[in-house]
Structure formats: structure tokens, C-alpha cells
Write an enzyme that holds these catalytic residues in place. Sequence first.
Site, PDB file in Angstrom:
ATOM      1  N   THR A  25      -5.113  31.025 -23.201  1.00 44.10           N
ATOM      2  CA  THR A  25      -3.686  31.087 -23.528  1.00 44.10           C
ATOM      3  C   THR A  25      -2.871  31.412 -22.279  1.00 44.10           C
ATOM      4  O   THR A  25      -3.382  31.357 -21.156  1.00 44.10           O
ATOM      5  CB  THR A  25      -3.451  32.065 -24.718  1.00 44.10           C
ATOM      6  OG1 THR A  25      -2.086  31.943 -25.120  1.00 44.10           O
ATOM      7  CG2 THR A  25      -3.763  33.505 -24.363  1.00 44.10           C
ATOM      8  N   LYS A  29      -3.323  27.690 -19.275  1.00 37.27           N
ATOM      9  CA  LYS A  29      -3.696  26.391 -19.848  1.00 37.27           C
ATOM     10  C   LYS A  29      -3.655  25.237 -18.841  1.00 37.27           C
ATOM     11  O   LYS A  29      -4.490  24.351 -18.894  1.00 37.27           O
ATOM     12  CB  LYS A  29      -2.794  26.067 -21.039  1.00 37.27           C
ATOM     13  CG  LYS A  29      -3.104  26.958 -22.222  1.00 37.27           C
ATOM     14  CD  LYS A  29      -2.228  26.669 -23.410  1.00 37.27           C
ATOM     15  CE  LYS A  29      -2.560  27.674 -24.495  1.00 37.27           C
ATOM     16  NZ  LYS A  29      -1.854  27.449 -25.732  1.00 37.27           N
ATOM     17  N   GLY A  92      11.091  25.413 -22.631  1.00 38.66           N
ATOM     18  CA  GLY A  92       9.880  25.737 -21.873  1.00 38.66           C
ATOM     19  C   GLY A  92       9.197  24.484 -21.366  1.00 38.66           C
ATOM     20  O   GLY A  92       9.384  23.391 -21.936  1.00 38.66           O
ATOM     21  N   ALA A  93       8.410  24.633 -20.299  1.00 43.74           N
ATOM     22  CA  ALA A  93       7.741  23.466 -19.702  1.00 43.74           C
ATOM     23  C   ALA A  93       6.323  23.805 -19.279  1.00 43.74           C
ATOM     24  O   ALA A  93       5.794  23.231 -18.329  1.00 43.74           O
ATOM     25  CB  ALA A  93       8.557  22.970 -18.507  1.00 43.74           C
TER      26      ALA A  93
HETATM   27  P1  NAP Z   1       3.022  28.933 -19.788  1.00 38.85           P
HETATM   28  O1  NAP Z   1       2.153  27.748 -19.471  1.00 38.85           O
HETATM   29  O2  NAP Z   1       2.994  30.104 -18.891  1.00 38.85           O
HETATM   30  O3  NAP Z   1       4.522  28.388 -19.921  1.00 38.85           O
HETATM   31  C1  NAP Z   1       5.583  29.230 -20.272  1.00 38.85           C
HETATM   32  C2  NAP Z   1       6.908  28.501 -20.116  1.00 38.85           C
HETATM   33  O4  NAP Z   1       7.960  29.386 -20.513  1.00 38.85           O
HETATM   34  C3  NAP Z   1       7.219  28.079 -18.688  1.00 38.85           C
HETATM   35  O5  NAP Z   1       8.027  26.917 -18.710  1.00 38.85           O
HETATM   36  C4  NAP Z   1       8.014  29.289 -18.185  1.00 38.85           C
HETATM   37  O6  NAP Z   1       8.847  29.010 -17.083  1.00 38.85           O
HETATM   38  C5  NAP Z   1       8.847  29.595 -19.400  1.00 38.85           C
HETATM   39  N1  NAP Z   1       9.325  30.973 -19.400  1.00 38.85           N
HETATM   40  C6  NAP Z   1       8.601  32.095 -19.214  1.00 38.85           C
HETATM   41  N2  NAP Z   1       9.390  33.201 -19.313  1.00 38.85           N
HETATM   42  C7  NAP Z   1      10.642  32.722 -19.541  1.00 38.85           C
HETATM   43  C8  NAP Z   1      11.916  33.347 -19.706  1.00 38.85           C
HETATM   44  N3  NAP Z   1      12.042  34.683 -19.667  1.00 38.85           N
HETATM   45  N4  NAP Z   1      12.998  32.565 -19.914  1.00 38.85           N
HETATM   46  C9  NAP Z   1      12.882  31.202 -19.955  1.00 38.85           C
HETATM   47  N5  NAP Z   1      11.704  30.556 -19.800  1.00 38.85           N
HETATM   48  C10 NAP Z   1      10.604  31.306 -19.599  1.00 38.85           C
HETATM   49  O7  NAP Z   1       2.685  29.499 -21.267  1.00 38.85           O
HETATM   50  P2  NAP Z   1       2.198  28.646 -22.536  1.00 38.85           P
HETATM   51  O8  NAP Z   1       0.728  28.630 -22.596  1.00 38.85           O
HETATM   52  O9  NAP Z   1       2.948  27.369 -22.562  1.00 38.85           O
HETATM   53  O10 NAP Z   1       2.682  29.620 -23.739  1.00 38.85           O
HETATM   54  C11 NAP Z   1       4.056  29.782 -24.054  1.00 38.85           C
HETATM   55  C12 NAP Z   1       4.203  30.596 -25.336  1.00 38.85           C
HETATM   56  O11 NAP Z   1       3.710  29.844 -26.439  1.00 38.85           O
HETATM   57  C13 NAP Z   1       3.406  31.905 -25.330  1.00 38.85           C
HETATM   58  O12 NAP Z   1       4.170  32.894 -25.948  1.00 38.85           O
HETATM   59  C14 NAP Z   1       2.186  31.581 -26.150  1.00 38.85           C
HETATM   60  O13 NAP Z   1       1.643  32.731 -26.801  1.00 38.85           O
HETATM   61  C15 NAP Z   1       2.770  30.628 -27.171  1.00 38.85           C
HETATM   62  N6  NAP Z   1       1.765  29.720 -27.725  1.00 38.85           N
HETATM   63  C16 NAP Z   1       1.492  29.804 -29.056  1.00 38.85           C
HETATM   64  C17 NAP Z   1       0.559  28.949 -29.608  1.00 38.85           C
HETATM   65  C18 NAP Z   1       0.265  29.033 -31.082  1.00 38.85           C
HETATM   66  O14 NAP Z   1      -0.794  28.588 -31.515  1.00 38.85           O
HETATM   67  N7  NAP Z   1       1.171  29.554 -31.859  1.00 38.85           N
HETATM   68  C19 NAP Z   1      -0.109  28.008 -28.831  1.00 38.85           C
HETATM   69  C20 NAP Z   1       0.215  27.950 -27.500  1.00 38.85           C
HETATM   70  C21 NAP Z   1       1.142  28.816 -26.951  1.00 38.85           C
HETATM   71  P3  NAP Z   1       8.315  29.211 -15.565  1.00 38.85           P
HETATM   72  O15 NAP Z   1       7.422  28.033 -15.277  1.00 38.85           O
HETATM   73  O16 NAP Z   1       9.558  29.242 -14.783  1.00 38.85           O
HETATM   74  O17 NAP Z   1       7.564  30.534 -15.549  1.00 38.85           O
END
Ligand code: NAP
Length: 232
Positions: A25, A29, A92-93
Site C-alpha cells: 500500500t 505501489k 490524486g495521481a
Molecule cells: P501514493 O501512490 O503515495 O499516491 C498518493 C497521491 O496523493 C499522490 O498523487 C500524492 O501527491 C497525493 N497526495 C498526498 N498527500 C496529499 C495532500 N496532502 N494533498 C493533495 N494530494 C496529496 O498512494 P496510493 O497508494 O495511491 O494511496 C492513496 C490513498 O488511497 C491511501 O490513503 C490509500 O490507503 C488509499 N487506498 C485505498 C485502497 C482501498 O482498497 N480502499 C486501495 C488503494 C489505496 P504527491 O505525488 O505530490 O505526493
Amino acid sequence: MDVAPRDLASTVAALRDAHAAGNATIPHKTALLALCDRVSPLASAVGAVNTFYVDDGALVGDNTDVAGFDAAARALLERGGRALPTRVTLLGAGGAAAAVAAATSGWAGCELVLCARNAERASALARRFGHVRLDRDLPSALEGAELVVNATPVGMDGTELPTPVELVPPRAAAFDLVYRPGETAWVRALRDGGHPTCDGLTMLVEQAVLAFELWFGITPDRDVMWRAAHGR
Ligand code: NAP
């Protein structure tokens, strides 16, 4: 396992040696993709790996977030009496956002408006999918959305909102990928405002069902997984 980004490569090597299987997670990823010996065509298209296992000594990466999101989003829309949307806004990206982009690319005529703070990451994601349009201005990105998806970690603390509630169009459904005990403040506020909403728990269970099938070759009991997810 709580793994710092600098320790990911050594941790993955140890997991491969141990013939381990698991999920990855935030924030691993996208980095995990490059550390796998083999990845599924879907994980390669998404550019992110959320589940892995060892096959004949090789670490294999796959992506069950795509189908997990698709199943949970369809359930949300059906519950809210909505058809599959043709206009979705995604916040988000990162790895999870890429899974949302892959899932919505299969929804007929769907345009995905991507709003993310990191322009480089957003452009890289948009290049992978033909139905993505970039808009860094939150109010205009949300305009006309039938479904708004939060794929940032904003809200994990229980109080922060990924968007002001009043910017979400009145009839739009809202899907928060974040999950936490008692739901997120965004989900609660939007539901109070009459929006169909869900947090990330349904997606978590749906992607875990598919991961379990990959690891063990059998379909697990969803009810048991639901009860575990709800801490019962
Ligand atoms: P990730 O690869 O780290 O990506 C996070 C994204 O959010 C990036 O675009 C990041 O921007 C942006 N971001 C982070 N902090 C921010 C803020 N304060 N304001 C605006 N944008 C922000 O993480 P991920 O794996 O995609 O996960 C993202 C979220 O989805 C997590 O909370 C995770 O637990 C959740 N999720 C849930 C499931 C589920 O099954 N429910 C599955 C997958 C993920 P930067 O690149 O600038 O840091």
C-alpha cells in the site's frame, strides 16, 4: 509491515527469499512494479502493483485494485440509483489513482478529469490513458462531475477534507478510497448533504478477495472478510 521507502528493495528481496505473498500500500505501489521479476499485463498497464506472490522463485506483481474499485464503484452507483457516469473527477495521481483510471477506461464514454498537486505525476498518468483530461484547478475540475473519487491520503487523520463539500456538484456520488474507523469526515459530510457515498472499505475487501484467489487458488468467504474488515 511498516516499510520506509529506502528499505523497500531489501524488504522485497527478503520476501522473495521467504516465498511470501502479500499486498502493498501507500506509498509503495509504483516503486514495487520495478522490483518484481514479472508483472501481469494489467499491473504493467496501470503502472502499479498492489499484490504479489512468488512463482517458481520469481516475484510476480499484479493489480487487484482495478477490479476492486470497479466492483465497489458499481455497488455505490447502483445503491444511489445512478447509471455508470460519463464524467468522473479523480483526486490524486499515485498508485491507487492509476487503478481508478484503468477501471474507468472500461466505462463506455467516460471522461476522467484528473486533479493532482504533482503536475509531473499527473501528466505521466494521463499519458497512459486516453480518457484522462488534466485540470489542476479544483473548482473547475469538480464542475459537472457525476462521480468524485478521492485517491489521495487526505482524510486518513479523520478530520481533513480532500475537497470543500460545497464544491461537489449536488447530484454527484462520492467515493473515498480512504478508510478508517467511523468513516472519513468527507464521506460523513457528503452523505449528510444527500450524496450517495462510500469509503474505501468495500474496495479493500473486493481487492483482497481477488488477491486471496491469486495466492491460494480458491475463492474466500466474503462474509468472513467483511466481518474482519469491520473488526467483528
Ligand atoms: P501514493 O501512490 O503515495 O499516491 C498518493 C497521491 O496523493 C499522490 O498523487 C500524492 O501527491 C497525493 N497526495 C498526498 N498527500 C496529499 C495532500 N496532502 N494533498 C493533495 N494530494 C496529496 O498512494 P496510493 O497508494 O495511491 O494511496 C492513496 C490513498 O488511497 C491511501 O490513503 C490509500 O490507503 C488509499 N487506498 C485505498 C485502497 C482501498 O482498497 N480502499 C486501495 C488503494 C489505496 P504527491 O505525488 O505530490 O505526493
